[in-house]
Design a protein around this motif. Structure first.
Motif, PDB file in Angstrom:
ATOM      1  N   ASP A   1     -41.341 -45.537 -68.401  1.00 30.51           N
ATOM      2  CA  ASP A   1     -40.344 -45.211 -69.422  1.00 30.51           C
ATOM      3  C   ASP A   1     -39.007 -45.764 -68.935  1.00 30.51           C
ATOM      4  O   ASP A   1     -38.950 -46.420 -67.884  1.00 30.51           O
ATOM      5  N   SER A   2     -37.935 -45.492 -69.652  1.00 34.21           N
ATOM      6  CA  SER A   2     -36.663 -46.129 -69.269  1.00 34.21           C
ATOM      7  C   SER A   2     -36.148 -45.563 -67.946  1.00 34.21           C
ATOM      8  O   SER A   2     -35.562 -46.294 -67.142  1.00 34.21           O
ATOM      9  N   PHE A   3     -36.373 -44.276 -67.691  1.00 33.48           N
ATOM     10  CA  PHE A   3     -35.866 -43.672 -66.451  1.00 33.48           C
ATOM     11  C   PHE A   3     -36.575 -44.242 -65.231  1.00 33.48           C
ATOM     12  O   PHE A   3     -35.934 -44.662 -64.263  1.00 33.48           O
ATOM     13  N   THR A   4     -37.920 -44.257 -65.268  1.00 40.83           N
ATOM     14  CA  THR A   4     -38.653 -44.749 -64.098  1.00 40.83           C
ATOM     15  C   THR A   4     -38.448 -46.253 -63.930  1.00 40.83           C
ATOM     16  O   THR A   4     -38.393 -46.752 -62.805  1.00 40.83           O
ATOM     17  N   ALA A   5     -38.296 -46.985 -65.047  1.00 35.84           N
ATOM     18  CA  ALA A   5     -38.014 -48.423 -64.931  1.00 35.84           C
ATOM     19  C   ALA A   5     -36.643 -48.633 -64.293  1.00 35.84           C
ATOM     20  O   ALA A   5     -36.453 -49.541 -63.475  1.00 35.84           O
ATOM     21  N   GLY A   6     -35.675 -47.769 -64.658  1.00 33.59           N
ATOM     22  CA  GLY A   6     -34.325 -47.898 -64.118  1.00 33.59           C
ATOM     23  C   GLY A   6     -34.238 -47.654 -62.625  1.00 33.59           C
ATOM     24  O   GLY A   6     -33.264 -48.047 -61.977  1.00 33.59           O
ATOM     25  N   ARG A   7     -35.253 -47.031 -62.067  1.00 30.28           N
ATOM     26  CA  ARG A   7     -35.257 -46.790 -60.622  1.00 30.28           C
ATOM     27  C   ARG A   7     -35.678 -48.023 -59.823  1.00 30.28           C
ATOM     28  O   ARG A   7     -35.564 -48.031 -58.608  1.00 30.28           O
ATOM     29  N   GLU A   8     -36.260 -49.023 -60.512  1.00 29.70           N
ATOM     30  CA  GLU A   8     -36.781 -50.199 -59.813  1.00 29.70           C
ATOM     31  C   GLU A   8     -36.052 -51.451 -60.303  1.00 29.70           C
ATOM     32  O   GLU A   8     -35.945 -51.669 -61.508  1.00 29.70           O
ATOM     33  N   SER A   9     -35.595 -52.247 -59.383  1.00 30.75           N
ATOM     34  CA  SER A   9     -34.799 -53.418 -59.727  1.00 30.75           C
ATOM     35  C   SER A   9     -35.584 -54.386 -60.634  1.00 30.75           C
ATOM     36  O   SER A   9     -36.704 -54.780 -60.314  1.00 30.75           O
ATOM     37  N   GLY A  10     -34.976 -54.740 -61.746  1.00 32.56           N
ATOM     38  CA  GLY A  10     -35.569 -55.737 -62.636  1.00 32.56           C
ATOM     39  C   GLY A  10     -36.710 -55.221 -63.498  1.00 32.56           C
ATOM     40  O   GLY A  10     -37.305 -55.988 -64.254  1.00 32.56           O
ATOM     41  N   ARG A  11     -37.008 -53.958 -63.403  1.00 34.19           N
ATOM     42  CA  ARG A  11     -38.142 -53.397 -64.156  1.00 34.19           C
ATOM     43  C   ARG A  11     -37.679 -52.972 -65.551  1.00 34.19           C
ATOM     44  O   ARG A  11     -36.588 -52.436 -65.724  1.00 34.19           O
ATOM     45  N   LEU A  12     -38.533 -53.185 -66.551  1.00 34.27           N
ATOM     46  CA  LEU A  12     -38.244 -52.736 -67.912  1.00 34.27           C
ATOM     47  C   LEU A  12     -39.255 -51.688 -68.323  1.00 34.27           C
ATOM     48  O   LEU A  12     -40.394 -51.682 -67.837  1.00 34.27           O
ATOM     49  N   SER A  13     -38.846 -50.809 -69.217  1.00 32.43           N
ATOM     50  CA  SER A  13     -39.783 -49.824 -69.762  1.00 32.43           C
ATOM     51  C   SER A  13     -40.933 -50.540 -70.466  1.00 32.43           C
ATOM     52  O   SER A  13     -40.722 -51.537 -71.158  1.00 32.43           O
ATOM     53  N   THR A  14     -42.148 -50.022 -70.270  1.00 37.34           N
ATOM     54  CA  THR A  14     -43.299 -50.575 -70.985  1.00 37.34           C
ATOM     55  C   THR A  14     -43.522 -49.860 -72.317  1.00 37.34           C
ATOM     56  O   THR A  14     -44.472 -50.154 -73.030  1.00 37.34           O
ATOM     57  N   GLY A  15     -42.645 -48.869 -72.621  1.00 33.23           N
ATOM     58  CA  GLY A  15     -42.780 -48.150 -73.888  1.00 33.23           C
ATOM     59  C   GLY A  15     -43.795 -47.020 -73.828  1.00 33.23           C
ATOM     60  O   GLY A  15     -44.598 -46.851 -74.744  1.00 33.23           O
ATOM     61  N   HIS A  16     -43.727 -46.245 -72.742  1.00 36.54           N
ATOM     62  CA  HIS A  16     -44.706 -45.159 -72.586  1.00 36.54           C
ATOM     63  C   HIS A  16     -44.052 -43.821 -72.264  1.00 36.54           C
ATOM     64  O   HIS A  16     -44.644 -42.969 -71.603  1.00 36.54           O
ATOM     65  N   ALA A  17     -42.810 -43.637 -72.755  1.00 35.22           N
ATOM     66  CA  ALA A  17     -42.110 -42.367 -72.508  1.00 35.22           C
ATOM     67  C   ALA A  17     -42.805 -41.221 -73.224  1.00 35.22           C
ATOM     68  O   ALA A  17     -43.339 -41.392 -74.326  1.00 35.22           O
ATOM     69  N   THR A  18     -42.786 -40.051 -72.591  1.00 34.60           N
ATOM     70  CA  THR A  18     -43.208 -38.809 -73.234  1.00 34.60           C
ATOM     71  C   THR A  18     -41.946 -38.114 -73.757  1.00 34.60           C
ATOM     72  O   THR A  18     -40.834 -38.512 -73.398  1.00 34.60           O
ATOM     73  N   PRO A  19     -42.082 -37.082 -74.598  1.00 37.92           N
ATOM     74  CA  PRO A  19     -40.872 -36.461 -75.159  1.00 37.92           C
ATOM     75  C   PRO A  19     -40.012 -35.831 -74.064  1.00 37.92           C
ATOM     76  O   PRO A  19     -40.550 -35.209 -73.144  1.00 37.92           O
ATOM     77  N   PRO A  20     -38.685 -35.968 -74.152  1.00 34.51           N
ATOM     78  CA  PRO A  20     -37.830 -35.279 -73.187  1.00 34.51           C
ATOM     79  C   PRO A  20     -37.991 -33.766 -73.342  1.00 34.51           C
ATOM     80  O   PRO A  20     -38.195 -33.275 -74.451  1.00 34.51           O
ATOM     81  N   SER A  21     -37.934 -33.069 -72.220  1.00 31.61           N
ATOM     82  CA  SER A  21     -38.152 -31.628 -72.274  1.00 31.61           C
ATOM     83  C   SER A  21     -37.175 -30.916 -71.352  1.00 31.61           C
ATOM     84  O   SER A  21     -36.960 -31.365 -70.218  1.00 31.61           O
ATOM     85  N   PRO A  22     -36.600 -29.805 -71.808  1.00 31.76           N
ATOM     86  CA  PRO A  22     -35.715 -29.039 -70.931  1.00 31.76           C
ATOM     87  C   PRO A  22     -36.466 -28.476 -69.725  1.00 31.76           C
ATOM     88  O   PRO A  22     -35.857 -28.133 -68.718  1.00 31.76           O
ATOM     89  N   GLN A  23     -37.787 -28.392 -69.831  1.00 32.45           N
ATOM     90  CA  GLN A  23     -38.578 -27.817 -68.736  1.00 32.45           C
ATOM     91  C   GLN A  23     -38.783 -28.808 -67.586  1.00 32.45           C
ATOM     92  O   GLN A  23     -39.269 -28.431 -66.529  1.00 32.45           O
ATOM     93  N   GLY A  24     -38.452 -30.059 -67.794  1.00 37.64           N
ATOM     94  CA  GLY A  24     -38.626 -31.016 -66.705  1.00 37.64           C
ATOM     95  C   GLY A  24     -39.265 -32.285 -67.192  1.00 37.64           C
ATOM     96  O   GLY A  24     -39.701 -32.391 -68.342  1.00 37.64           O
ATOM     97  N   ARG A  25     -39.351 -33.237 -66.296  1.00 39.57           N
ATOM     98  CA  ARG A  25     -39.811 -34.571 -66.655  1.00 39.57           C
ATOM     99  C   ARG A  25     -41.299 -34.711 -66.367  1.00 39.57           C
ATOM    100  O   ARG A  25     -41.729 -34.543 -65.231  1.00 39.57           O
TER     101      ARG A  25
END
Lengths: 444, 135
Positions: free
Chosen positions: A303-327
């Motif tokens: 997803d965009s968050f995990t892609a943002g942790r790695e240099s040059g990586r883009l989201s593959t479009g597999h994010a789950t819904p954001p949740s107040p309970q955690g990622r």
């Protein structure tokens, strides 16, 4: 649900630097049956609105199912207040930017028009077939419509409507049972004649099962059991968050040949033979993502968050819904095990000694780093001897690395079956023949 | 029968089933055990559709030798057949060791219903249990 209106209200009301709104609406009906008659009809129409408010690198999340304008404004305020209370997260690189999203049709109007009477007629056919053969049928038929919209203040705007159907039955005798299931987005995939015939074939073959010593055996898995292999592997670490946290079976294996070269697993959110859905819960288009190609592990989905942790990586479009309970992290919801060319009958004929398994039950992870899973066989377990089904055996417990299982794949079936997935979406799974599978205990 | 919300059909649930405390002091139970494993904190669970064959995995275990708690063990599992397992129970800890355990996410039904459950128990000893299945 008028998503344009919802998005306008949220964006106009938000004081945040970045804002995202995710709206989902589901209209689902289920008819359940047991003892050869319908005993339950339920329908639910619900919506869920999730707002992410961003201040710098602080992210606040608020969720509601109230779509009234005043409530949406309150929801934005809650997300904004929550963001103010969050710590800075330098790994958060911002909400996704807009990208072209393909249109994929996965809405069948006949699902939307399906009545309880239509579902009951299908149930009736299954029950009459079961009763006529002296058995008892149970199961359920589900028809649902789903609408999703995602928009953010950076220009993302995506909407999709889809339908989903799922039908399953277990047909029971005095000491045996058979299972059949089908899923898809078109109503026509529910073929009660075929479902009943599939389950009846197992229950008729399964009468008077005998004890069989646990041990390591070659197996042929029906599609139902194969789907479990794929979904547990997805749950145990096909997402980048699990890999980044060092708890995935992919850790230390990416780029290596870890499965038989006949095994190719991809996630394809736009394939209309699955239950397509062209973007994820952040509005990022779903990429066709190879998980395993000809036995070689390619890597996890992002997803965009995990892609943002790695240099040059883009989201593959597999994010789950954001949740107040955690990622929860990204997950592939449109898995395909690419079919082979071996008919099921040929798999059985080619087996000297082994087991033919209908499906798995209550599978749970024992050790995620090796994808070791335990579970039971259910609804038809059979001994194969000299290329023929010799007799039914009682259910067995296995404790087995699913990675190792695919490493020992010897043949993949030609006919995949699409099945609703426990992790969301649907999985396309053909039967497979595995050279080794470890059974660790039996039952009575 | 319980439902997890106003819009759900009640399901049969064993929401508050607990094991009555026994008479054993926990340290005495360890001291009385020649060869065993102290299993702590289930992290994996699976049981068949007849609720007979089960297998649990735990976060940690400790070897017990000659009445002494010994080295730490990882990836412990134990398995059995329900009535055989409970018939092999020969010691249950007293009230001092009784804790109301439970789970916040017991899932049942379709559509799925998730509820908290409470299951109180003291440490208990079971004889001749099969442990370890994959390493």
């Amino acid at each position: 649900m008028n998503f344009h209106e919802i998005a306008d209200v949220v964006m106009n009301a938000s004081p945040a630097e970045q804002t995202e709104v995710l709206a989902m609406e589901q209209d689902e009906s289920l008819t359940r049956f047991a003892n050869n008659c319908v005993h339950q009809n339920v329908t639910e129409l619900n919506a869920q609105i999730t707002v992410r408010a961003v201040i710098g690198t602080r992210v606040g999340i608020a969720v509601s199912n109230d779509t009234r304008h005043d409530s949406l404004k309150q929801l934005v305020a809650r997300a904004f207040e929550a963001a103010k209370l969050q710590p800075e997260n330098p790994e958060f690189k911002g909400l996704p930017k807009p990208m072209p999203i393909p249109h994929v049709d996965s809405f069948d109007p006949s699902v939307a028009e399906c009545t309880p009477e239509r579902r009951a007629a299908n149930v009736g056919l299954i029950c009459r077939k079961a009763a006529g053969a002296g058995f008892s049928a149970a199961g359920s038929i589900t028809t649902s419509m789903f609408a999703i919209g995602v928009a953010n203040s950076g220009g993302v705007f995506a909407e999709h409507k889809s339908t989903m159907v799922d039908a399953s039955t277990v047909i029971m005798g005095s000491n045996c049972s058979g299972w059949a299931q089908t899923s898809g987005w078109r109503l026509e995939v529910i073929d009660p004649e075929s479902l009943a015939a599939d389950a009846l074939s197992k229950v008729k073959l399964g009468a008077n099962p005998v004890d069989y010593e646990p041990g390591e055996y070659a197996v042929i898995l029906d599609s139902y059991a194969t789907a479990d292999l794929l979904e547990m592997l997805a749950f145990d670490g096909m997402g980048a968050l699990a890999v980044q946290e060092g708890r995935s079976w992919m850790n230390g294996r990416i780029g290596q040949r870890i499965m038989a070269d006949i095994v190719t697993i991809v996630d394809d959110g736009c394939d209309r033979s699955g239950v397509p859905w062209p973007f994820d819960f952040e509005g990022v288009p779903k990429q066709v993502h190879p998980i395993v190609e000809a036995g070689v592990l390619r890597g996890p989905v992002y997803d965009s968050f995990t892609a943002g942790r790695e240099s040059g990586r883009l989201s593959t479009g597999h994010a789950t819904p954001p949740s107040p309970q955690g990622r929860f992290g990204p997950v592939p919801m449109n898995l395909f095990l690419r079919p082979g060319a071996t008919p099921l009958a040929e798999m059985i004929q080619s087996m000297k000694l082994g087991l033919y398994i209908t499906r798995f039950w209550y599978t749970r992870t024992v050790h995620p780093r090796d994808a070791v899973v335990t579970g039971m066989t259910r609804d038809g377990t059979f001994l194969i001897r000299d290329g023929e089904i010799a007799h039914p055996i009682k259910s067995l417990r296995f404790t087995q690395s699913y990675v190792e299982a695919f490493k020992n794949a010897e043949a993949i079936g030609e006919k995949p079956r699409l099945l609703r997935s426990g992790i969301g979406g649907a999985t396309s799974a053909p039967p497979v023949k595995l050279g080794k599978f470890r059974f660790t205990s039996s039952t009575r | 029968m319980r439902a997890d919300g106003w819009n759900r059909i009640p399901l049969i649930r064993m929401t508050n089933v607990s094991l009555e405390p026994g008479t054993w002091d926990f340290n005495d139970m360890i001291a009385d055990t020649d060869d065993g494993i102290l299993m702590e904190t289930n992290r994996s669970w699976s049981i068949d559709d007849m609720r007979l064959n089960f297998q649990f995995g735990t976060e940690v275990g400790y070897e017990i030798k000659n009445g002494q708690r010994g080295r730490l063990l990882k990836n412990c599992t134990y398995a059995g057949i329900t009535p055989d397992f409970w018939n092999s129970c020969d010691a249950i800890g007293n009230e001092k060791h009784w804790i109301l355990w439970g789970t916040p996410n017991c899932g049942k039904g379709e559509p799925m219903q998730t509820m908290g459950t409470g299951h109180g128990a003291s440490p208990a000893r079971f004889r001749n249990v099969r442990v370890g299945v994959f390493r």
